[in-house]
Scaffold this active site. Structure first.
Site, PDB file in Angstrom:
ATOM      1  CD  GLU A 162      -0.048  -2.546  -0.979  1.00 40.56           C
ATOM      2  OE1 GLU A 162       0.175  -2.188   0.429  1.00 40.56           O
ATOM      3  OE2 GLU A 162      -0.655  -1.965  -1.693  1.00 40.56           O
ATOM      4  CD  GLU A 319      -4.432  -3.532  -2.431  1.00 42.97           C
ATOM      5  OE1 GLU A 319      -4.232  -2.565  -1.827  1.00 42.97           O
ATOM      6  OE2 GLU A 319      -3.978  -4.737  -1.868  1.00 42.97           O
TER       7      GLU A 319
HETATM    8  C1  GAL Z   1      -2.922  -1.599   0.696  1.00 44.85           C
HETATM    9  C2  GAL Z   1      -3.085  -3.001   1.261  1.00 44.85           C
HETATM   10  C3  GAL Z   1      -4.288  -3.377   1.383  1.00 44.85           C
HETATM   11  C4  GAL Z   1      -5.123  -2.139   1.854  1.00 44.85           C
HETATM   12  C5  GAL Z   1      -5.073  -0.929   1.030  1.00 44.85           C
HETATM   13  C6  GAL Z   1      -5.677   0.617   1.550  1.00 44.85           C
HETATM   14  O1  GAL Z   1      -1.649  -1.044   0.812  1.00 44.85           O
HETATM   15  O2  GAL Z   1      -2.637  -3.860   0.314  1.00 44.85           O
HETATM   16  O3  GAL Z   1      -4.313  -4.432   2.337  1.00 44.85           O
HETATM   17  O4  GAL Z   1      -4.448  -1.792   3.409  1.00 44.85           O
HETATM   18  O5  GAL Z   1      -3.591  -0.665   1.135  1.00 44.85           O
HETATM   19  O6  GAL Z   1      -5.559   1.303   0.945  1.00 44.85           O
END
Ligand code: GAL
Length: 682
Positions: A162, A319
């Site tokens: 990110e 994610e």
């Molecule tokens: C994203 C990140 C992950 C985790 C996730 C939690 O921003 O890439 O590592 O922190 O959020 O929601």
């Protein structure tokens, strides 16, 4: 249609050559004792997981000190995963610099606009422009790529994580130096820069590039074009880090596709992903639902925009969450069924992989209350059972892998330059919310059951659409004016809104009356804006209500119809919504904020000249969202029931990949369920 992105997408085919969708999570085995690892692989297999992103935050473990490396544990876990048939999207591990590095080199730490240095202790505490950070990061990338180049588990590279999530704006001296280099490249001469930045104002004229700074804390509003260029530069600086890591990977592993996880979600606005997309072998995105009345519309909007950024080719959902997150003021658990529905909405909009943060819920650290595929409760839990079930659903959807999204007839344009500039300080109102306005138009289209594509303004093939909606298209260059005019002359129907067409690419006003660049095309002229105070509204004579903004419109052009007028407010009895018929198309203007509800009422009239209406049976409009993917053989119709009632879909037929069986005349979609039908080739 083959394209570099499609052919390098790693999950469309499994090792046996069969189509499949990716399924998995970020996997952080370094948080767990070795005994848990074998158990993890067993459960992954049970859930149908075929991919994990590994080593995202492992820098301190891989390189415990400046001169030592520890790959033993990673070798072991790579082998274990491979033995379990699980592919690895291996991170370059550069997201969170270890304490030894920040102690030895505090000059890599970002600096805020007011001059405070960000301390280590969380993550992503590095300057995108730090040569020292870059050197250490690339060294790590080189070590990893060399070591795992031939590892059979390796299916893709995951650059950093990110990029820009916490460090997009850095005001350090490194940033100042890099900003000046960027400005020299953009403007070549100081005269050109002074002109673009309008430095005749407030005695800001520069006589040397070295006098230029990032827009650090100032006594009043910093120069707007300086602010804009700093935003462009900051996005570019992160993109440059991405390409620097990618070049090392391409040199050492030319056949392994490279990606990084974007954050096309809600108000994440620092990174111009439309501009980054060409730098990766396939687009990957992270998305988290922020609860609110339009939360699932926002999910759909973001997934749709991700598809637009990916040129409608398959992309990778890197994610999302199985249930609650840990970073909102109150972190709601998902209700039963939400996990699968949210995932499938991404798939509907082109995701060919469904992954979560993270595999096993942490026992310690800042994210221990963030949900995962294996919760604290363990495998004997409703959540893990839902995870297993989703794995089976994705298996049933395997035939869709590799299919592209079928273009809709309506496009909603999304533009980072307009987003950045329209929300600057020192404007007619500080309340303008670019993303919200775009989302409202999209929500209205959803409520009417009309499929639309959300596409980056500068990469859209306008001619492919019957209707183009351009909410708050604030920054319009001469080239874009020409493109939009050609589009309309050629038969397209353009709809735009308040505060559009006002400035050129340097954020200079198009003089002679608003909406400047679009004045002639729209056939209207505005001498003064009429923003509204919080809570103030105006009534329109089509029974809708405006807020935030009004315009004092004079109709100037020929063939302009007033579709609605103001009934109340300072501009009562003057036009509020206009449409000019010109060439073979039309150009409409909506001068106030109508919100999703008002736009739902107005849109049918705006879409009528293009003959666009819902493809859904009457019974389903507003209740069901549709999306279509297709390949050479088939068309895949996604139907997502957004309501709490069963929805009949008479006449809608096809082979059911997932969802209820089609009976007689069509199917009945149970509350909140998703169906995917395979129909004949288009
Ligand atoms: C994203 C990140 C992950 C985790 C996730 C939690 O921003 O890439 O590592 O922190 O959020 O929601």
């Amino acid at each position: 249609m083959t394209s570099p992105l499609t052919s390098r997408f790693p999950y469309a085919k499994g090792s046996d050559g069969a189509r499949r969708l990716g399924y998995g999570a970020d996997y952080n085995p370094e948080q767990w004792p070795r005994e848990v690892w074998a158990e993890d692989v067993r459960l992954m297999r049970e859930a149908g997981v075929n991919t994990v992103s590994l080593a995202i935050f492992s820098w301190a473990r891989i390189q415990p000190t400046a001169g030592t490396w520890d790959f033993g544990w990673l070798d072991e876990i790579m082998d274990l995963l491979h033995a379990g048939g699980i592919g690895v999207d291996l991170a370059t591990a550069t997201a969170s610099p270890p304490p030894w590095l920040t102690t030895a080199h505090p000059e890599i730490l970002p600096v805020t606009a007011s001059g405070e240095t960000v301390s280590p202790g969380a993550r992503q505490h590095w300057r995108p422009t730090s040569p020292v950070f870059r050197e250490h990061a690339l060294r790590l990338v080189r070590e990893l790529a060399t070591r795992y180049a031939a590892h059979p588990a390796l299916v893709a590279w995951h650059v950093n994580n990110e990029l820009g999530c916490h460090n997009v704006y850095d005001f350090s001296d490194d940033a100042a130096t890099a900003f000046r280099t960027w400005l020299r490249r953009r403007y070549t001469t100081l005269d050109a820069l002074n002109h673009a930045w309008g430095t005749a104002f407030w005695s800001q004229r520069y006589s040397d590039f070295d006098q230029i700074l990032p827009p650090r804390l100032a006594a009043s509003h910093p120069n707007p074009t300086q602010q804009l260029d700093f935003k462009r530069f900051s996005s570019d600086a992160l993109k440059e880090h991405l390409t620097a890591e990618r070049e090392v990977l391409r040199e050492l592993t030319p056949d392994v596709p490279v990606t990084t996880n974007f954050m096309v979600m809600g108000g994440t606005k620092g990174m111009d992903y439309a501009d980054w997309a060409g730098e990766v072998d396939f687009v990957a995105n992270d998305h988290y639902v922020i609860p609110g009345p339009q939360d699932r519309d926002e999910l759909s909007f973001s997934a749709n925009l991700t598809s637009g950024i990916a040129g409608h080719r398959p992309w990778f959902l890197m994610e999302h969450s199985t249930s609650a997150v840990n970073w909102q003021p109150v972190n709601l658990a998902k209700t039963p069924g939400e996990l699968a529905r949210d995932s499938l909405l991404h798939v509907a909009h082109g995701a060919d992989a469904v992954c979560f943060f993270q595999w096993r819920q942490s026992a310690a650290g800042a994210e221990k209350y963030h949900s995962a595929m294996v919760p604290h409760a363990g495998e004997d839990s409703e959540l893990f059972r839902s995870v297993v079930e989703l794995g089976q659903t994705l298996e049933a959807l395997a035939p869709i892998a590799g299919s592209e999204r079928e273009p809709a007839r309506v496009a909603v344009l999304f533009d980072w330059d307009s987003w950045w500039t329209s929300e600057h300080d020192s404007h007619p109102t500080s309340r303008l919310d670019y993303h919200r306005e775009a989302l409202d138009w999209y929500s209205a289209l959803l409520r009417l059951g009309i499929r639309a594509d959300v596409v980056p303004a500068h990469r859209a093939d306008l001619a492919a659409y019957d209707v183009v909606v351009a909410p708050v298209l604030h920054m319009v260059s001469r080239t874009l004016t020409k493109e939009l005019t050609c589009y309309v002359e050629g038969g397209g129907h353009l709809v735009t809104t308040y505060f559009s067409g006002v400035v050129d690419e340097n954020d200079h006003i198009w003089l002679g009356g608003y909406p400047g660049a679009l004045r002639e095309l729209l056939g209207i002229r505005i001498e003064e804006f009429g923003p509204l105070l919080d809570g103030d509204t105006v009534a329109l004579d089509n029974n809708t209500t405006g807020s935030l903004w009004t315009d004092r419109i004079t109709v100037e052009g020929p063939d302009v119809d007033v579709l609605a007028g103001y009934r109340t407010g300072a501009y009562a009895n003057r036009p509020a919504v206009t449409r000019r018929t010109t060439g073979r198309g039309s150009a409409a203007y909506v001068s106030t904020r109508l919100g999703a509800e008002g736009l739902t009422a107005l849109l049918p009239e705006l879409l009528a000249p293009a003959g666009v209406s819902s493809e859904l049976p009457d019974e389903a409009r507003g209740l069901v969202e549709t999306a279509v993917r297709r390949d050479a053989d088939s068309r895949y119709l996604f139907l997502i029931n957004r309501s709490d009632t069963p929805v009949p879909l008479p006449g809608v037929t096809g082979d059911v990949l997932i969802g209820p069986a089609v009976a007689g005349d069509g199917l009945v979609l149970p509350p909140r369920e998703v169906a995917v039908l395979r129909q004949g080739a288009h």
